[in-house]
Design an enzyme around this catalytic site. Structure first.
Site, PDB file in Angstrom:
ATOM      1  CG  HIS A 191      -0.277   0.377   2.485  1.00  0.00           C
ATOM      2  ND1 HIS A 191       0.485  -0.514   3.183  1.00  0.00           N
ATOM      3  CD2 HIS A 191      -0.229   1.532   3.181  1.00  0.00           C
ATOM      4  CE1 HIS A 191       0.965   0.073   4.251  1.00  0.00           C
ATOM      5  NE2 HIS A 191       0.556   1.317   4.290  1.00  0.00           N
TER       6      HIS A 191
HETATM    7  C1  UD1 Z   1      -2.273   5.537   6.100  1.00  0.00           C
HETATM    8  C2  UD1 Z   1      -0.985   5.944   6.821  1.00  0.00           C
HETATM    9  C3  UD1 Z   1       0.044   4.830   6.689  1.00  0.00           C
HETATM   10  C4  UD1 Z   1      -0.501   3.504   7.156  1.00  0.00           C
HETATM   11  C5  UD1 Z   1      -1.775   3.205   6.375  1.00  0.00           C
HETATM   12  C6  UD1 Z   1      -2.406   1.895   6.813  1.00  0.00           C
HETATM   13  C7  UD1 Z   1      -0.391   8.354   6.838  1.00  0.00           C
HETATM   14  C8  UD1 Z   1       0.565   9.338   6.300  1.00  0.00           C
HETATM   15  N1  UD1 Z   1      -0.376   7.142   6.241  1.00  0.00           N
HETATM   16  O1  UD1 Z   1      -2.002   5.475   4.720  1.00  0.00           O
HETATM   17  O2  UD1 Z   1       1.162   5.162   7.490  1.00  0.00           O
HETATM   18  O3  UD1 Z   1       0.455   2.478   6.927  1.00  0.00           O
HETATM   19  O4  UD1 Z   1      -2.694   4.282   6.616  1.00  0.00           O
HETATM   20  O5  UD1 Z   1      -3.587   1.653   6.134  1.00  0.00           O
HETATM   21  O6  UD1 Z   1      -1.131   8.661   7.749  1.00  0.00           O
HETATM   22  N2  UD1 Z   1      -9.730   5.020   2.214  1.00  0.00           N
HETATM   23  C9  UD1 Z   1     -10.845   4.193   2.225  1.00  0.00           C
HETATM   24  N3  UD1 Z   1     -11.425   3.931   3.427  1.00  0.00           N
HETATM   25  C10 UD1 Z   1     -10.970   4.476   4.596  1.00  0.00           C
HETATM   26  C11 UD1 Z   1      -9.840   5.303   4.556  1.00  0.00           C
HETATM   27  C12 UD1 Z   1      -9.216   5.542   3.372  1.00  0.00           C
HETATM   28  O7  UD1 Z   1     -11.289   3.708   1.200  1.00  0.00           O
HETATM   29  O8  UD1 Z   1     -11.550   4.197   5.661  1.00  0.00           O
HETATM   30  C13 UD1 Z   1      -9.066   5.309   0.930  1.00  0.00           C
HETATM   31  C14 UD1 Z   1      -8.856   6.791   0.725  1.00  0.00           C
HETATM   32  O9  UD1 Z   1      -9.930   7.375   0.074  1.00  0.00           O
HETATM   33  C15 UD1 Z   1      -7.578   6.849  -0.082  1.00  0.00           C
HETATM   34  C16 UD1 Z   1      -6.821   5.609   0.345  1.00  0.00           C
HETATM   35  O10 UD1 Z   1      -7.751   4.782   1.029  1.00  0.00           O
HETATM   36  O11 UD1 Z   1      -7.854   6.728  -1.457  1.00  0.00           O
HETATM   37  C17 UD1 Z   1      -5.625   5.946   1.214  1.00  0.00           C
HETATM   38  O12 UD1 Z   1      -6.020   6.455   2.499  1.00  0.00           O
HETATM   39  P1  UD1 Z   1      -5.117   7.512   3.309  1.00  0.00           P
HETATM   40  O13 UD1 Z   1      -5.728   7.759   4.614  1.00  0.00           O
HETATM   41  O14 UD1 Z   1      -4.849   8.676   2.449  1.00  0.00           O
HETATM   42  O15 UD1 Z   1      -3.698   6.865   3.533  1.00  0.00           O
HETATM   43  P2  UD1 Z   1      -3.182   5.357   3.630  1.00  0.00           P
HETATM   44  O16 UD1 Z   1      -2.543   5.018   2.344  1.00  0.00           O
HETATM   45  O17 UD1 Z   1      -4.264   4.453   4.124  1.00  0.00           O
END
Ligand code: UD1
Length: 375
Positions: free
Chosen positions: A210
């Protein structure tokens, strides 16, 4: 005494669980749990609260998805109001996600002491968003609890005063050891057809990816997936897909004939069971490097660096980078039985939260009356 903790994203939930349990057992301590809402859905957040027996957050800031600047800024803004209203004696943050840094910053600006659990870890890779979060959080923290010796060394090298640094062990491992038995009752392998009732599971690998550096470029993601699917014909590769990765995969042609089994993100207990019985785990996650070390399961980390060197020095982790040939060769060696057996790093013994809360009570117990007298 009032302690306010902040969580925001999936890896925070396993870290806060044993600390919340310790606080709950202490008379005279009010623990306020704030969720930034960075991870908001059932798969990345809700199921973890249930699996880990975590109390529901007292406050949810409902920040949601967005750029890093957006997530940090909104969390910071909304937290300031909460902290002014609740007036905690201490703010506790865990790990390295956006909520960790925003929580430390909000508290420090209000002159509330900050405790950082998992302090001092460094990948020395400034392109990782988590590395920025770690460094900023550590600079702002009064109490720095390191999970491994490298954390202590990094903080010393950065000039942090000795009396602020504590080698406490790994709270994520507290949670793993507490839930390993319950996870063994998971039916996930039966449901996936990788095990028949009463029999041993067939050999399989687990894959998670991820990190933006690995998944945001479609060519890179495709290269990694092709490499993993060509490790060995017939090897099932269980692949719980993070939402960020799923989005990128939608634009890719399906991988023909691969043993890849893409799944939705798994709950804590099912995922722990999947790791525990795997022949091999391939990952770019930080926490999984630590969990496989304690489970004694070989782990190949698809990154050029790790902020968790204890998993390589003591554990089962090997850094294999992003070169497909190197990944496939390393995986084949593991499947042929050639991998470091590993042992647990010091203090990864299930009692880290106890040590952390004990230290905080000792330090704050003396300071608390004076702080109250001033307010
Ligand atoms: C975040 C953390 C990372 C951790 C990871 C675990 C930071 C900088 N990064 O990254 O350290 O390893 O979480 O998962 O804080 N999304 C959903 N559902 C949700 C939340 C997010 O579908 O409940 C989608 C968002 O729309 C986005 C993607 O997941 O497209 C990434 O989510 P984001 O919170 O930006 O960061 P992570 O990559 O999850």
């Amino acid at each position: 005494m009032k302690i306010l903790s902040i969580v925001g994203a999936r890896p925070n939930f396993m870290k806060i669980a044993p600390l919340a349990a310790e606080f709950q057992a202490l008379p005279g301590v009010e623990h306020i749990l704030v969720h930034s809402g960075q991870h908001y859905d059932e798969a990345l957040s809700g199921s973890f609260f249930r699996d880990l027996g975590l109390p529901r957050p007292d406050i949810n800031l409902e920040v949601g998805s967005g750029s890093h600047a957006f997530q940090v800024a909104e969390t910071l803004k909304r937290l300031e109001g909460v902290m002014l209203e609740r007036r905690p004696d201490l703010v506790l943050v865990v790990g390295d996600v956006n909520a960790t840094m925003a929580g430390a910053l909000a508290a420090a600006k209000l002159c509330i002491p900050v405790a950082h659990v998992e302090a001092g870890l460094r990948s020395f890779d400034a392109t990782m968003p988590e590395e920025i979060n770690r460094k900023v959080t550590d600079v702002l923290s009064a109490y720095l609890f390191a999970s491994e010796a490298s954390g202590v060394e990094n903080l010393r090298r950065e000039g942090v005063a000795e009396e602020r640094i504590f080698l406490a062990g790994n709270v994520m491992i507290d949670t793993l050891l507490r839930h390993r038995e319950a996870s063994a009752r998971s039916r996930v392998l039966l449901d996936l057809g990788l095990q028949a009732e009463g029999a041993e599971p067939c050999p399989y690998a687990v894959l998670t990816l991820h990190r933006p550096a690995n998944v945001d470029d479609p060519a890179m993601l495709e290269r990694l997936l092709r490499a993993v699917s060509s490790i060995r014909p017939g090897l099932a590769v269980v692949f719980p897909v993070h939402p960020r990765t799923r989005e990128r995969m939608q634009a890719m042609a399906p991988l023909q004939g691969a043993g890849l089994m893409p799944l939705p993100p798994q709950g804590y207990l099912d995922f722990l069971h999947l790791m525990d019985r795997a022949s091999l785990v391939l990952t770019d996650s930080g926490g999984i490097q630590e969990e496989t070390t304690v489970l004694g399961v070989p782990c190949l980390t698809l990154r050029e660096n790790t902020e968790r060197p204890a998993t390589v020095e003591h554990g089962t982790n090997q850094l294999v980078g992003l070169d497909p040939q190197r990944i496939v060769a390393a995986a084949r060696r593991v499947l042929d039985g050639d991998f470091p057996r590993g042992r647990r790093p010091p203090l990864w013994d299930g009692h880290a939260a106890q040590r952390i809360v004990g230290t905080l009570m000792e330090r704050l117990g003396a300071a608390a009356p004076a702080a109250h007298a001033r307010s």
